[in-house]
Enzyme design. Sequence first.
Site, PDB file in Angstrom:
ATOM      1  CB  SER A 151    -107.076 -94.004-102.978  1.00 49.37           C
ATOM      2  OG  SER A 151    -108.025 -93.263-103.400  1.00 49.37           O
TER       3      SER A 151
ATOM      4  CB  THR B 114    -109.962 -88.700-108.086  1.00 51.34           C
ATOM      5  OG1 THR B 114    -110.209 -89.700-108.897  1.00 51.34           O
ATOM      6  CG2 THR B 114    -108.643 -88.370-107.920  1.00 51.34           C
ATOM      7  CD  GLU B 115    -113.206 -93.675-107.438  1.00 52.23           C
ATOM      8  OE1 GLU B 115    -113.966 -94.277-108.247  1.00 52.23           O
ATOM      9  OE2 GLU B 115    -113.250 -92.399-107.099  1.00 52.23           O
ATOM     10  CG  ASN B 116    -107.656 -91.761-110.175  1.00 51.47           C
ATOM     11  OD1 ASN B 116    -108.572 -91.005-109.646  1.00 51.47           O
ATOM     12  ND2 ASN B 116    -107.110 -91.010-111.364  1.00 51.47           N
TER      13      ASN B 116
END
Length: 214
Positions: free
Chosen positions: A85, A43-45
Amino acid sequence: MDIRNRIAKRVAAYFKAGDVVNLGIGMPALCPTYSDPTVMFHTENGLIGVGPVAQGVRKVENFCNASGQEFTPLAGACAFDSATSFAIVRSGRLAATVLGALQVAENGDLANWARPGYMVGMGGAMDLVSGAPKVIIAMELCTKKGAPKILKECSFPLTGKGCVSHIVTEQGVIDVTPDGLVLTDILEGVSPEDIASKIEPNLRISDDLKIMEA
């Protein structure tokens, strides 16, 4: 099985053991339920090792996916900052990314971040479609008003050009190839002609057309 889970389950069939896969918001977030347990979701967060959506006491505010849903991290999960990320994304370390779409063109162009007359779209994914070798679209075949979402050319602002590999819908699966769109899977009870009538481009039928699980 409802439409959203049917799509997510079919998307999960593309993943293999050891893959690191990014999941976008909405339907893509359902994929961990149907995937090989050794697939690591990104997840890019800021986390690799996204597990199923958390329930009850397992909900922890610190672990949220791109859709804002609390999830249970898998054993071996790793958290990091946003810069790291996106470095993972930009360096090509993902096996694939799964995204929703507003429009997909026959040449694989993707529009999913904005549409005229609306303040926001589904979220920007320019880095994701540029950095992942495979882009899988999870979406319903038509809009709520019945308009086609698979077009000859996108009319909305593009997220990426020629980036889409597979389009998974509730009625079938379409591959984007150099020779055009190819129907590879179809829901039982739906004909290729039914799907062809709901998209703008010409549609070829695979010689090995499979029945999609309902």
